[in-house]
Design a protein around this motif. Structure first.
Motif, mmCIF file in Angstrom:
data_model
loop_
_atom_site.group_PDB
_atom_site.id
_atom_site.type_symbol
_atom_site.label_atom_id
_atom_site.label_comp_id
_atom_site.label_asym_id
_atom_site.label_seq_id
_atom_site.Cartn_x
_atom_site.Cartn_y
_atom_site.Cartn_z
ATOM 1 N N THR A 236 -77.947 25.364 -33.533
ATOM 2 C CA THR A 236 -77.844 24.125 -34.319
ATOM 3 C C THR A 236 -77.663 22.917 -33.415
ATOM 4 O OG1 THR A 236 -76.869 25.342 -36.167
ATOM 5 C CG2 THR A 236 -76.525 22.956 -36.120
ATOM 6 N N TRP B 219 -70.434 33.579 -33.769
ATOM 7 C CA TRP B 219 -70.466 32.243 -34.383
ATOM 8 C C TRP B 219 -70.855 31.192 -33.346
ATOM 9 C CZ3 TRP B 219 -67.822 27.846 -33.055
ATOM 10 C CH2 TRP B 219 -67.964 26.759 -33.924
ATOM 11 N N ASN C 125 -67.242 21.225 -30.056
ATOM 12 C CA ASN C 125 -68.380 21.786 -30.784
ATOM 13 C C ASN C 125 -68.420 21.167 -32.180
ATOM 14 O OD1 ASN C 125 -70.228 23.388 -32.167
ATOM 15 N ND2 ASN C 125 -69.571 25.277 -31.162
ATOM 16 N N CYS D 6 -64.546 26.804 -35.513
ATOM 17 C CA CYS D 6 -64.954 28.189 -35.720
ATOM 18 C C CYS D 6 -64.061 28.797 -36.798
ATOM 19 C CB CYS D 6 -64.796 28.953 -34.407
ATOM 20 S SG CYS D 6 -64.980 30.742 -34.557
ATOM 21 N N CYS E 271 -70.174 21.816 -34.632
ATOM 22 C CA CYS E 271 -70.372 22.794 -35.705
ATOM 23 C C CYS E 271 -69.039 23.384 -36.164
ATOM 24 C CB CYS E 271 -71.279 23.933 -35.240
ATOM 25 S SG CYS E 271 -72.967 23.431 -34.877
ATOM 26 N N GLY E 272 -67.992 23.100 -35.423
ATOM 27 C CA GLY E 272 -66.699 23.704 -35.671
ATOM 28 C C GLY E 272 -65.897 22.993 -36.747
ATOM 29 N N GLN F 251 -74.604 31.213 -32.621
ATOM 30 C CA GLN F 251 -75.364 30.593 -33.704
ATOM 31 C C GLN F 251 -75.210 29.078 -33.684
ATOM 32 O OE1 GLN F 251 -74.133 32.500 -37.355
ATOM 33 N NE2 GLN F 251 -74.534 34.542 -36.539
ATOM 34 N N SER F 252 -74.010 28.600 -33.335
ATOM 35 C CA SER F 252 -73.780 27.155 -33.315
ATOM 36 C C SER F 252 -74.611 26.475 -32.232
ATOM 37 C CB SER F 252 -72.289 26.857 -33.108
ATOM 38 O OG SER F 252 -71.885 27.064 -31.756
#
Length: 325
Positions: free
Chosen positions: A242, A235, A24, A29, A26-27, A238-239
């Motif tokens: 994105t 979280w 991920n 986390c 976006c991580g 939400q990611s």
């Protein structure tokens, strides 16, 4: 010794722009990272992992006796194949395009590869699949085959569209393999678990007995505990929003560069460039992609979805390569 084909760091270190893994982007986390950093590494975990099994079971609404812990997905693949071989299994069915560890483990135990899952003792599924990120078209036929079926769900938490081809009733008939480190953006923490089929508690116990002592260290326990927490799941949700935006941008970029991209539902794309890539030159520029030859798809590359700045670096490097050809 044969070197395993995988994405991520190599002899040159960690790539600046690493499209080669499916973590991920976006991580990590924040909650999972904090849990790992605060893990008590001074002591062994509970050898029975009682609390962890219960929290994983509650998250999936299954009996804790159905949870089988593993050092990683690859460790489980090897152990499960060994167990099927011990029980007399000799034949395996694999998807046409698949993670190489399935075939590696089957080869190590001298399994014969079958084209028809009905003739197999062991069958592997993966949804979303890798390298394509698609549904497995033969999933229902495989589940009905009578083989020991494992559904690798490594990328299910990172699904950006579509849904699993198997309905809830069918899912209760297969082994479900989960590796949350990708979804949490912490692939360096190894740890996985499987959910046994509804009536396979005895088989789950047999797999536990084949495991070494403490297959999970304190950091893996912390990661899996954090994975099932409401804050980490919020979280993650939400990611995904994105990642959907970034994926659309990345698809547009590849289309502009003349790539032929195959459809997929996960946080990565697979495609064929308009001309062969100079992978060493890209790597020297800090960019690493995943050659899909080891998956059974030569001439194509898998790219994890990364943020705009990474995509800009990829655009620059590929344009530069065209100029100097």
């Amino acid at each position: 010794m044969t070197t395993a084909q995988h994405g991520g760091p190599d002899t040159l270190g960690v790539p600046r722009w690493d499209f080669s893994t499916n973590a991920n982007a976006c991580g990590p986390c924040p909650m999972a990272l904090a849990a790992v950093q605060q893990a008590d590494a001074r002591h062994y975990p509970d050898p029975a992992y009682t609390a962890l099994r219960e929290s994983l079971a509650a998250f999936h609404a299954v009996d804790a006796a159905r949870i089988v812990l593993a050092g990683s997905a690859s460790e489980f693949i090897g152990r499960f194949t060994a167990w099927v071989a011990r029980e007399g299994g000799q034949r395996v069915w694999l998807p046409a395009l698949a993670y190489g560890d399935y075939a590696h483990a089957a080869h190590a135990w001298k399994f014969e590869r079958m084209h028809d899952p009905v003739r197999a003792h062991l069958a592997w599924l993966c949804e979303p699949s890798s390298p394509l990120g698609q549904a497995e078209p033969f999933a229902r036929r495989v589940v009905a085959s009578g083989a020991q079926v494992v559904l690798d769900r490594a990328y299910e938490p990172l699904r950006l569209s579509g849904r699993c081809r198997l309905e809830p009733v069918a899912l209760q008939q297969v082994w479900q393999l989960w590796t949350p480190n990708k979804a949490m953006g912490l692939t360096g923490v190894r740890g996985a678990y499987a959910i046994a089929p509804e009536r396979a508690v005895a088989q789950a116990r047999a797999l536990d007995q084949l495991a070494p002592s403490w297959p999970l260290g304190a950091h893996a326990v912390a990661l899996l505990d954090a994975w099932v927490s409401p804050t980490a799941q919020d979280w993650l949700a939400q990611s995904l929003d994105t990642l959907r935006i970034w994926k659309t941008e990345q698809l547009d970029l590849l289309d502009h560069l003349g790539w032929t991209v195959l459809p997929g539902d996960a946080n990565y794309v697979c495609g064929k460039p308009p001309r062969p890539l100079d992978a060493p030159a890209l790597r020297a520029a800090g960019i690493k992609l995943r050659d899909t030859t080891s998956f059974g798809l030569p001439g194509h590359w898998r790219l994890g979805v990364l943020p705009p700045e990474a995509q800009a670096a990829l655009r620059t490097a590929l344009h530069r390569a065209e100029v100097f050809q």
